[in-house]
Design an enzyme around this catalytic site. Structure first.
Site, PDB file in Angstrom:
ATOM      1  N   CYS A  10       0.841  -1.199   0.000  1.00 16.53           N
ATOM      2  CA  CYS A  10       0.000   0.000   0.000  1.00 16.53           C
ATOM      3  C   CYS A  10       0.872   1.243   0.000  1.00 16.53           C
ATOM      4  O   CYS A  10       0.411   2.329  -0.285  1.00 16.53           O
ATOM      5  CB  CYS A  10      -0.868   0.017   1.256  1.00 16.53           C
ATOM      6  N   ILE A  17      -3.598   2.548  -7.405  1.00 14.18           N
ATOM      7  CA  ILE A  17      -3.216   1.422  -6.542  1.00 14.18           C
ATOM      8  C   ILE A  17      -3.615   1.732  -5.100  1.00 14.18           C
ATOM      9  O   ILE A  17      -4.087   0.868  -4.376  1.00 14.18           O
ATOM     10  CB  ILE A  17      -1.707   1.169  -6.643  1.00 14.18           C
ATOM     11  N   VAL A  20      -7.265   0.930  -4.711  1.00 14.97           N
ATOM     12  CA  VAL A  20      -7.508  -0.514  -4.610  1.00 14.97           C
ATOM     13  C   VAL A  20      -7.010  -1.016  -3.269  1.00 14.97           C
ATOM     14  O   VAL A  20      -7.652  -1.818  -2.615  1.00 14.97           O
ATOM     15  CB  VAL A  20      -6.787  -1.240  -5.753  1.00 14.97           C
ATOM     16  N   CYS A  21      -5.836  -0.511  -2.857  1.00  7.97           N
ATOM     17  CA  CYS A  21      -5.246  -0.946  -1.592  1.00  7.97           C
ATOM     18  C   CYS A  21      -6.170  -0.564  -0.444  1.00  7.97           C
ATOM     19  O   CYS A  21      -6.417  -1.350   0.444  1.00  7.97           O
ATOM     20  CB  CYS A  21      -3.896  -0.275  -1.419  1.00  7.97           C
ATOM     21  N   ALA A  22      -6.682   0.646  -0.473  1.00 10.88           N
ATOM     22  CA  ALA A  22      -7.577   1.108   0.589  1.00 10.88           C
ATOM     23  C   ALA A  22      -8.816   0.224   0.635  1.00 10.88           C
ATOM     24  O   ALA A  22      -9.299  -0.142   1.690  1.00 10.88           O
ATOM     25  CB  ALA A  22      -7.968   2.557   0.333  1.00 10.88           C
TER      26      ALA A  22
END
EC number: 2.3.1.9
Length: 26
Positions: A10, A17, A20-22
């Site tokens: 992350c 990204i 998406v990571c969150a």
């Protein structure tokens, strides 16, 4: 450093990204 389900770190400055990571962290 949180890690996405796909294994992507992350800790990155790439907005998409981070999004998406969150989502994966939730």
């Amino acid at each position: 450093q949180a890690v996405l389900g796909a294994g992507l770190p992350c800790n990155t400055t790439t907005s998409p990204i981070i999004k998406v990571c969150a989502s994966g962290m939730k």
